[in-house]
Scaffold this active site. Structure first.
Site, PDB file in Angstrom:
ATOM      1  N   LYS A 178       0.862  -1.184   0.000  1.00 42.33           N
ATOM      2  CA  LYS A 178       0.000   0.000   0.000  1.00 42.33           C
ATOM      3  C   LYS A 178       0.902   1.240   0.000  1.00 42.33           C
ATOM      4  O   LYS A 178       1.446   1.649   1.026  1.00 42.33           O
ATOM      5  CB  LYS A 178      -0.905   0.037   1.251  1.00 42.33           C
ATOM      6  CG  LYS A 178      -1.790   1.270   1.289  1.00 42.33           C
ATOM      7  CD  LYS A 178      -1.886   1.803   2.676  1.00 42.33           C
ATOM      8  CE  LYS A 178      -2.124   3.260   2.882  1.00 42.33           C
ATOM      9  NZ  LYS A 178      -1.907   4.253   1.891  1.00 42.33           N
ATOM     10  N   SER A 231       4.535   8.137   9.998  1.00 41.94           N
ATOM     11  CA  SER A 231       4.512   8.946  11.215  1.00 41.94           C
ATOM     12  C   SER A 231       4.440   8.073  12.467  1.00 41.94           C
ATOM     13  O   SER A 231       3.959   6.937  12.438  1.00 41.94           O
ATOM     14  CB  SER A 231       3.313   9.886  11.190  1.00 41.94           C
ATOM     15  OG  SER A 231       2.127   9.142  11.382  1.00 41.94           O
ATOM     16  N   GLY A 235       2.219   4.775  13.221  1.00 44.53           N
ATOM     17  CA  GLY A 235       3.012   3.609  13.626  1.00 44.53           C
ATOM     18  C   GLY A 235       2.515   3.019  14.931  1.00 44.53           C
ATOM     19  O   GLY A 235       2.432   1.811  15.104  1.00 44.53           O
ATOM     20  N   GLU A 252       9.274   2.095  11.102  1.00 47.48           N
ATOM     21  CA  GLU A 252      10.318   3.092  10.870  1.00 47.48           C
ATOM     22  C   GLU A 252       9.633   4.439  10.901  1.00 47.48           C
ATOM     23  O   GLU A 252       8.806   4.721  10.031  1.00 47.48           O
ATOM     24  CB  GLU A 252      10.938   2.809   9.489  1.00 47.48           C
ATOM     25  CG  GLU A 252      12.307   3.349   9.332  1.00 47.48           C
ATOM     26  CD  GLU A 252      13.198   2.897  10.452  1.00 47.48           C
ATOM     27  OE1 GLU A 252      13.528   3.750  11.282  1.00 47.48           O
ATOM     28  OE2 GLU A 252      13.537   1.703  10.514  1.00 47.48           O
ATOM     29  N   CYS A 286      13.102  11.577   6.801  1.00 47.58           N
ATOM     30  CA  CYS A 286      13.183  11.209   8.225  1.00 47.58           C
ATOM     31  C   CYS A 286      14.571  11.516   8.728  1.00 47.58           C
ATOM     32  O   CYS A 286      14.764  11.733   9.920  1.00 47.58           O
ATOM     33  CB  CYS A 286      12.916   9.742   8.485  1.00 47.58           C
ATOM     34  SG  CYS A 286      11.944   8.897   7.305  1.00 47.58           S
ATOM     35  N   GLU A 387       9.093  16.601  15.332  1.00 44.12           N
ATOM     36  CA  GLU A 387       9.452  16.489  13.915  1.00 44.12           C
ATOM     37  C   GLU A 387       8.585  17.450  13.099  1.00 44.12           C
ATOM     38  O   GLU A 387       7.368  17.389  13.149  1.00 44.12           O
ATOM     39  CB  GLU A 387       9.240  15.055  13.425  1.00 44.12           C
ATOM     40  CG  GLU A 387       9.795  14.865  12.034  1.00 44.12           C
ATOM     41  CD  GLU A 387       9.695  13.424  11.564  1.00 44.12           C
ATOM     42  OE1 GLU A 387       8.617  12.812  11.717  1.00 44.12           O
ATOM     43  OE2 GLU A 387      10.697  12.910  11.025  1.00 44.12           O
TER      44      GLU A 387
HETATM   45  C1  UN1 Z   1      14.095   9.039   4.646  1.00 43.16           C
HETATM   46  O1  UN1 Z   1      14.714   9.886   5.268  1.00 43.16           O
HETATM   47  O2  UN1 Z   1      12.873   9.003   4.731  1.00 43.16           O
HETATM   48  O3  UN1 Z   1      19.584   8.451   4.024  1.00 43.16           O
HETATM   49  C2  UN1 Z   1      14.813   8.092   3.770  1.00 43.16           C
HETATM   50  C3  UN1 Z   1      18.905   9.112   3.237  1.00 43.16           C
HETATM   51  C4  UN1 Z   1      18.218   8.408   2.100  1.00 43.16           C
HETATM   52  C5  UN1 Z   1      16.966   7.774   2.556  1.00 43.16           C
HETATM   53  C6  UN1 Z   1      16.129   8.665   3.410  1.00 43.16           C
HETATM   54  N1  UN1 Z   1      19.089   7.437   1.518  1.00 43.16           N
HETATM   55  O4  UN1 Z   1      18.784  10.296   3.379  1.00 43.16           O
END
Ligand code: UN1
Length: 500
Positions: A178, A231, A235, A252, A286, A387
């Site tokens: 999804k 988020s 999660g 994650e 992230c 965040e």
């Molecule tokens: C993410 O931050 O959601 O390390 C993934 C990085 C990328 C992947 C980021 N290779 O910034």
């Protein structure tokens, strides 16, 4: 110009696009202009049921296909992704907004993941180890789990999907994916390549459902694993609902990543890295840097460099090769970011630049936010703790490495961190003490490579990792096997005599 995407996007189940299930169209919006690119057919529970049926059937056969053979499909898919890299990158920029260079990087991440996991087809190592009894053999092997569900975000619509789907597939599972509602076109493009690569029908299925209907997926008794990136709020719900069913849930989630700049740092390098990791992807990673913990001795010098750098960042449509900061994903994101900026001002942080949406004619219709820099931010301010997921950076002064480490660690998340210093003792101290799943030395907080585990401590995750061989642990069950060829009953722990 070559057409990059269809007008209408339908779920892909059992190797075909499905249009006979209940649902309704929703538009796919280009965040650079606010215009609709296409329509995607959103289904409900029926589409998940249909996918589960196909996946379950397909997995029964797929798990018996030798892993090196399963890997062949991934090699083919990797080659197709490479063939279409430019086209996919343009589509990614159209749908997600990130600058084209970054889009190319993301597609490359998918290509890398395909070849890396294809290589795992000839490894998938377990262990052989001595047994404690004579004439007995012991080993551990990985076994596929069954049908697995993937729920992925819009900020890396292809890379994150590949971090999850490719380890799952090489291990012999069938996938139901999804994708985020904002980025179905990338999912559609990947589905088409999966078909072209010749994967057995039903081992890879894509459903478009709302977040609410995704819970049906989480609770579906035939979906054995849920791997989620998104988020913390979502999660947590997934963990609760899946946990009740003793389901394996890999999460994650967020980050509040900091760059530490010590007084002996190369300030030009630190500036360049901070600009990239804080404002690249408009801060929507992230791993994006949202705090700079800078030694008071170099604070002013760094602020000046950052301000000069920010003024030179071109903001605009990601299709323009000169643009460094694209739009944010949608109006909701724009509003959330601005809300945080207002909170920052109320909290007494000093705004150095930015702090508003961009409204000039060239930005009409799109969702653009000015790269924003706060300084003298209290470490416990909300903008330094929560965040934001936007181009907003907070400078926090520090007086020692110890203080920097403490502030770095004193947030709910633990994804990525970084330190700029020339002192090797400080480097190793930081490597040891920074409580994040990823640590960078003399580089920004972004840029993880796919053959290392990706994830973090505390509220960033729940102990699992994406990518790297560690991702295989999410999608396999360990099986310990003992073969006793002594021809008699041997009792472990009992029929063993050691001289104490
Ligand atoms: C993410 O931050 O959601 O390390 C993934 C990085 C990328 C992947 C980021 N290779 O910034």
């Amino acid at each position: 110009m070559e057409r990059l995407y269809p007008d209408k996007v339908y779920p892909m189940i059992d190797g075909t696009f499905v249009d006979d299930l209940p649902g309704a169209f929703k538009p796919v919006i280009n965040p650079a202009t606010g215009e609709a690119l296409a329509e995607v057919w959103f289904g409900q529970e029926e589409v998940i049921d249909r996918a589960v049926e196909a996946a379950e059937r397909a997995q029964k056969a797929f798990k018996r296909v030798p892993a090196p053979k399963r890997a062949e499909y991934l090699y083919r898919l990797g080659a197709l992704l490479r063939r279409d890299k430019e086209k996919l990158s343009r589509l990614l920029t159209l749908e997600n907004g990130k600058p084209i260079d970054e889009a190319r990087g993301e597609v490359q991440e998918g290509i890398d993941m395909a070849f890396y996991m294809a290589g795992e087809g000839r490894r998938l190592f377990g262990q052989t180890t001595p047994a404690e009894l004579p004439d007995k053999f012991a080993m551990s092997v990985r076994a596929p789990i069954g049908v697995v569900g993937l729920i992925t975000p819009w900020n890396f619509p292809i890379a994150i999907a590949t971090w999850k789907a490719f380890p799952a597939l090489v291990s012999g599972n069938a996938v139901i994916w999804k994708p985020a509602s904002e980025t179905p076109l990338m999912a559609d493009a990947l589905s088409r390549l999966v078909i072209e690569a010749g994967f057995p029908q039903g081992v890879f299925n894509v459903v478009y459902v709302s977040g609410g209907d995704a819970i049906y997926m989480v609770e579906h008794p035939k979906i054995k694993v849920i791997s989620f990136t998104g988020s913390t709020e979502v999660g947590r719900t997934i963990a609760e609902r899946g946990g009740r069913l003793i389901k394996r849930v890999s999460l994650e989630m967020g980050g509040k990543n900091a760059v530490i700049v010590m007084e002996d740092a190369d300030l030009d390098l630190a500036t360049e890295a901070i600009l990239w990791c804080a404002y690249g992807t408009s801060g929507q990673r992230c791993t994006a840097c949202s705090r700079v913990l800078v030694h008071v001795e170099v604070k002013e010098a760094l602020e000046k460099r950052l301000l000069d750098g920010i003024r030179s960042l071109k903001v605009g449509s990601g299709l323009d090769e000169a643009v460094r900061v694209g739009p944010v994903i949608n109006r909701g994101a724009l509003e959330k970011i601005h809300h945080y900026v207002e909170i920052g001002q109320q909290e007494g942080a000093r705004l150095l630049i930015g702090g508003h949406p961009l409204v000039e004619a060239e930005y009409t219709g799109g969702y653009y936010y000015a790269p924003t820099l706060f300084t003298d931010v209290p470490a416990n301010a909300r903008i330094a703790q929560e965040e934001i997921f936007g181009p907003v950076l907070s400078i926090i002064p520090i007086r020692s490495l110890e203080e920097a480490i403490e502030i770095n660690n004193d947030v709910m998340y633990g994804l990525s961190s970084s330190i700029f210093t020339r002192d090797v003792n400080r480097v190793f101290r930081a490597m040891q003490e920074l409580d994040t799943g990823i640590v960078y030395v003399n580089a920004g907080t972004t840029g993880a490579e796919i053959h290392l585990p990706f994830g973090g401590s505390k509220m960033t995750g729940n102990g699992h990792r994406d990518s790297g061989i560690q991702a295989l642990d999410v999608f396999t069950e360990w099986k310990s096997i003992y073969v006793d060829y002594s021809g008699k009953l041997q009792r472990a722990q009992i029929d063993v005599s050691y001289d104490e």
